[in-house]
Design a protein around this motif. Structure first.
Motif, PDB file in Angstrom:
ATOM      1  N   THR A  27       0.853  -1.172   0.000  1.00  0.00           N
ATOM      2  CA  THR A  27       0.000   0.000   0.000  1.00  0.00           C
ATOM      3  C   THR A  27       0.893   1.228   0.000  1.00  0.00           C
ATOM      4  O   THR A  27       1.838   1.281   0.786  1.00  0.00           O
ATOM      5  CB  THR A  27      -0.866   0.013   1.264  1.00  0.00           C
ATOM      6  OG1 THR A  27      -1.554  -1.220   1.357  1.00  0.00           O
ATOM      7  CG2 THR A  27      -1.860   1.138   1.255  1.00  0.00           C
ATOM      8  N   PRO A  28       0.645   2.185  -0.821  1.00  0.00           N
ATOM      9  CA  PRO A  28      -0.430   2.218  -1.811  1.00  0.00           C
ATOM     10  C   PRO A  28       0.011   1.602  -3.133  1.00  0.00           C
ATOM     11  O   PRO A  28       1.188   1.576  -3.462  1.00  0.00           O
ATOM     12  CB  PRO A  28      -0.697   3.714  -1.997  1.00  0.00           C
ATOM     13  CG  PRO A  28       0.643   4.348  -1.790  1.00  0.00           C
ATOM     14  CD  PRO A  28       1.335   3.490  -0.741  1.00  0.00           C
ATOM     15  N   THR A  29      -0.942   1.106  -3.873  1.00  0.00           N
ATOM     16  CA  THR A  29      -0.766   0.665  -5.247  1.00  0.00           C
ATOM     17  C   THR A  29      -1.863   1.336  -6.049  1.00  0.00           C
ATOM     18  O   THR A  29      -3.014   1.341  -5.636  1.00  0.00           O
ATOM     19  CB  THR A  29      -0.876  -0.868  -5.364  1.00  0.00           C
ATOM     20  OG1 THR A  29       0.121  -1.466  -4.541  1.00  0.00           O
ATOM     21  CG2 THR A  29      -0.692  -1.329  -6.790  1.00  0.00           C
ATOM     22  N   PHE A  30      -1.496   1.916  -7.183  1.00  0.00           N
ATOM     23  CA  PHE A  30      -2.460   2.662  -7.984  1.00  0.00           C
ATOM     24  C   PHE A  30      -2.613   2.063  -9.366  1.00  0.00           C
ATOM     25  O   PHE A  30      -1.636   1.681 -10.000  1.00  0.00           O
ATOM     26  CB  PHE A  30      -2.006   4.126  -8.159  1.00  0.00           C
ATOM     27  CG  PHE A  30      -2.036   4.909  -6.889  1.00  0.00           C
ATOM     28  CD1 PHE A  30      -3.193   5.528  -6.471  1.00  0.00           C
ATOM     29  CD2 PHE A  30      -0.897   5.021  -6.114  1.00  0.00           C
ATOM     30  CE1 PHE A  30      -3.216   6.258  -5.294  1.00  0.00           C
ATOM     31  CE2 PHE A  30      -0.917   5.745  -4.936  1.00  0.00           C
ATOM     32  CZ  PHE A  30      -2.078   6.364  -4.524  1.00  0.00           C
ATOM     33  N   LEU A  31      -3.855   1.993  -9.810  1.00  0.00           N
ATOM     34  CA  LEU A  31      -4.187   1.639 -11.184  1.00  0.00           C
ATOM     35  C   LEU A  31      -4.890   2.837 -11.793  1.00  0.00           C
ATOM     36  O   LEU A  31      -5.773   3.416 -11.176  1.00  0.00           O
ATOM     37  CB  LEU A  31      -5.181   0.473 -11.233  1.00  0.00           C
ATOM     38  CG  LEU A  31      -4.674  -0.940 -11.064  1.00  0.00           C
ATOM     39  CD1 LEU A  31      -5.842  -1.914 -11.173  1.00  0.00           C
ATOM     40  CD2 LEU A  31      -3.616  -1.278 -12.068  1.00  0.00           C
ATOM     41  N   VAL A  32      -4.495   3.187 -12.998  1.00  0.00           N
ATOM     42  CA  VAL A  32      -5.203   4.218 -13.759  1.00  0.00           C
ATOM     43  C   VAL A  32      -5.500   3.614 -15.111  1.00  0.00           C
ATOM     44  O   VAL A  32      -4.589   3.168 -15.811  1.00  0.00           O
ATOM     45  CB  VAL A  32      -4.374   5.515 -13.905  1.00  0.00           C
ATOM     46  CG1 VAL A  32      -5.107   6.516 -14.790  1.00  0.00           C
ATOM     47  CG2 VAL A  32      -4.080   6.127 -12.538  1.00  0.00           C
ATOM     48  N   ASN A  33      -6.765   3.549 -15.442  1.00  0.00           N
ATOM     49  CA  ASN A  33      -7.196   2.965 -16.711  1.00  0.00           C
ATOM     50  C   ASN A  33      -6.684   1.537 -16.858  1.00  0.00           C
ATOM     51  O   ASN A  33      -6.287   1.103 -17.932  1.00  0.00           O
ATOM     52  CB  ASN A  33      -6.748   3.850 -17.879  1.00  0.00           C
ATOM     53  CG  ASN A  33      -7.634   3.692 -19.089  1.00  0.00           C
ATOM     54  OD1 ASN A  33      -8.793   3.309 -18.973  1.00  0.00           O
ATOM     55  ND2 ASN A  33      -7.090   3.980 -20.254  1.00  0.00           N
ATOM     56  N   GLY A  34      -6.667   0.804 -15.740  1.00  0.00           N
ATOM     57  CA  GLY A  34      -6.260  -0.593 -15.750  1.00  0.00           C
ATOM     58  C   GLY A  34      -4.770  -0.840 -15.731  1.00  0.00           C
ATOM     59  O   GLY A  34      -4.331  -1.982 -15.758  1.00  0.00           O
ATOM     60  N   GLN A  35      -3.955   0.204 -15.645  1.00  0.00           N
ATOM     61  CA  GLN A  35      -2.504   0.056 -15.647  1.00  0.00           C
ATOM     62  C   GLN A  35      -1.919   0.484 -14.304  1.00  0.00           C
ATOM     63  O   GLN A  35      -2.289   1.529 -13.761  1.00  0.00           O
ATOM     64  CB  GLN A  35      -1.874   0.907 -16.755  1.00  0.00           C
ATOM     65  CG  GLN A  35      -2.338   0.552 -18.150  1.00  0.00           C
ATOM     66  CD  GLN A  35      -1.937  -0.861 -18.546  1.00  0.00           C
ATOM     67  OE1 GLN A  35      -0.804  -1.269 -18.369  1.00  0.00           O
ATOM     68  NE2 GLN A  35      -2.890  -1.608 -19.081  1.00  0.00           N
ATOM     69  N   LYS A  36      -0.973  -0.322 -13.795  1.00  0.00           N
ATOM     70  CA  LYS A  36      -0.300   0.045 -12.555  1.00  0.00           C
ATOM     71  C   LYS A  36       0.549   1.282 -12.812  1.00  0.00           C
ATOM     72  O   LYS A  36       1.199   1.402 -13.847  1.00  0.00           O
ATOM     73  CB  LYS A  36       0.582  -1.103 -12.068  1.00  0.00           C
ATOM     74  CG  LYS A  36       1.196  -0.846 -10.717  1.00  0.00           C
ATOM     75  CD  LYS A  36       1.970  -2.050 -10.226  1.00  0.00           C
ATOM     76  CE  LYS A  36       2.641  -1.719  -8.900  1.00  0.00           C
ATOM     77  NZ  LYS A  36       3.471  -2.814  -8.439  1.00  0.00           N
ATOM     78  N   VAL A  37       0.522   2.215 -11.862  1.00  0.00           N
ATOM     79  CA  VAL A  37       1.222   3.494 -12.006  1.00  0.00           C
ATOM     80  C   VAL A  37       2.185   3.659 -10.841  1.00  0.00           C
ATOM     81  O   VAL A  37       1.864   3.337  -9.694  1.00  0.00           O
ATOM     82  CB  VAL A  37       0.210   4.665 -12.019  1.00  0.00           C
ATOM     83  CG1 VAL A  37       0.913   5.999 -12.128  1.00  0.00           C
ATOM     84  CG2 VAL A  37      -0.798   4.490 -13.139  1.00  0.00           C
ATOM     85  N   GLU A  38       3.367   4.190 -11.151  1.00  0.00           N
ATOM     86  CA  GLU A  38       4.353   4.523 -10.120  1.00  0.00           C
ATOM     87  C   GLU A  38       3.697   5.404  -9.067  1.00  0.00           C
ATOM     88  O   GLU A  38       2.856   6.249  -9.377  1.00  0.00           O
ATOM     89  CB  GLU A  38       5.528   5.264 -10.777  1.00  0.00           C
ATOM     90  CG  GLU A  38       6.560   5.755  -9.802  1.00  0.00           C
ATOM     91  CD  GLU A  38       7.563   6.688 -10.471  1.00  0.00           C
ATOM     92  OE1 GLU A  38       8.067   7.575  -9.766  1.00  0.00           O
ATOM     93  OE2 GLU A  38       7.817   6.550 -11.677  1.00  0.00           O
ATOM     94  N   THR A  39       4.105   5.235  -7.832  1.00  0.00           N
ATOM     95  CA  THR A  39       3.494   5.962  -6.725  1.00  0.00           C
ATOM     96  C   THR A  39       4.162   7.317  -6.524  1.00  0.00           C
ATOM     97  O   THR A  39       4.918   7.529  -5.597  1.00  0.00           O
ATOM     98  CB  THR A  39       3.564   5.130  -5.435  1.00  0.00           C
ATOM     99  OG1 THR A  39       3.044   3.841  -5.696  1.00  0.00           O
ATOM    100  CG2 THR A  39       2.750   5.756  -4.332  1.00  0.00           C
ATOM    101  N   SER A  40       3.883   8.236  -7.422  1.00  0.00           N
ATOM    102  CA  SER A  40       4.315   9.631  -7.253  1.00  0.00           C
ATOM    103  C   SER A  40       3.210  10.507  -7.816  1.00  0.00           C
ATOM    104  O   SER A  40       2.472  10.096  -8.715  1.00  0.00           O
ATOM    105  CB  SER A  40       5.632   9.905  -7.979  1.00  0.00           C
ATOM    106  OG  SER A  40       5.433   9.971  -9.375  1.00  0.00           O
ATOM    107  N   VAL A  41       3.101  11.700  -7.302  1.00  0.00           N
ATOM    108  CA  VAL A  41       2.055  12.613  -7.761  1.00  0.00           C
ATOM    109  C   VAL A  41       2.198  12.876  -9.259  1.00  0.00           C
ATOM    110  O   VAL A  41       1.213  12.862 -10.000  1.00  0.00           O
ATOM    111  CB  VAL A  41       2.081  13.928  -6.954  1.00  0.00           C
ATOM    112  CG1 VAL A  41       1.139  14.948  -7.544  1.00  0.00           C
ATOM    113  CG2 VAL A  41       1.740  13.667  -5.495  1.00  0.00           C
ATOM    114  N   ASP A  42       3.422  13.093  -9.718  1.00  0.00           N
ATOM    115  CA  ASP A  42       3.642  13.380 -11.139  1.00  0.00           C
ATOM    116  C   ASP A  42       3.224  12.203 -12.016  1.00  0.00           C
ATOM    117  O   ASP A  42       2.570  12.386 -13.044  1.00  0.00           O
ATOM    118  CB  ASP A  42       5.112  13.735 -11.400  1.00  0.00           C
ATOM    119  CG  ASP A  42       5.500  15.079 -10.812  1.00  0.00           C
ATOM    120  OD1 ASP A  42       4.605  15.913 -10.550  1.00  0.00           O
ATOM    121  OD2 ASP A  42       6.710  15.296 -10.609  1.00  0.00           O
TER     122      ASP A  42
END
Length: 91
Positions: free
Chosen positions: A62-77
């Motif tokens: 935690t945290p792990t982020f998906l955007v549009n089904g893709q894993k995304v690096e955990t940074s705001v940018d």
């Protein structure tokens, strides 16, 4: 407030009573919040989402982020760029 009060795993830090205190401290409308929490209305949805995430091979922390089904690096940018790309229809 959740992060700051997380305590140790399985310590009861997120008990219903504590969540209600957090809601009050944040200035949320405690009546509707407490009623929603007490009803368990979203419990099955949260459990289903958690179970689905645990089945994915890259979801180990935690945290792990998906955007549009893709894993995304955990940074705001990185998250902002992924959201912008998803909204523009880019791959």
């Amino acid at each position: 407030i959740l992060f700051a009060n997380q305590g140790r795993e399985n310590s009861g830090a997120f008990s219903a009573d504590n969540l209600k205190r957090f809601a009050e401290a944040l200035g949320l409308q405690t009546g509707p919040f407490n009623a929603c929490l007490d009803s368990g209305k979203y419990e099955s949805s949260v459990k289903a989402a958690t179970d689905a995430a645990l089945e994915l091979p890259d979801f180990k922390g935690t945290p792990t982020f998906l955007v549009n089904g893709q894993k995304v690096e955990t940074s705001v940018d990185a998250i902002s760029a992924a959201i912008d790309a998803a909204l523009s229809g880019a791959p």
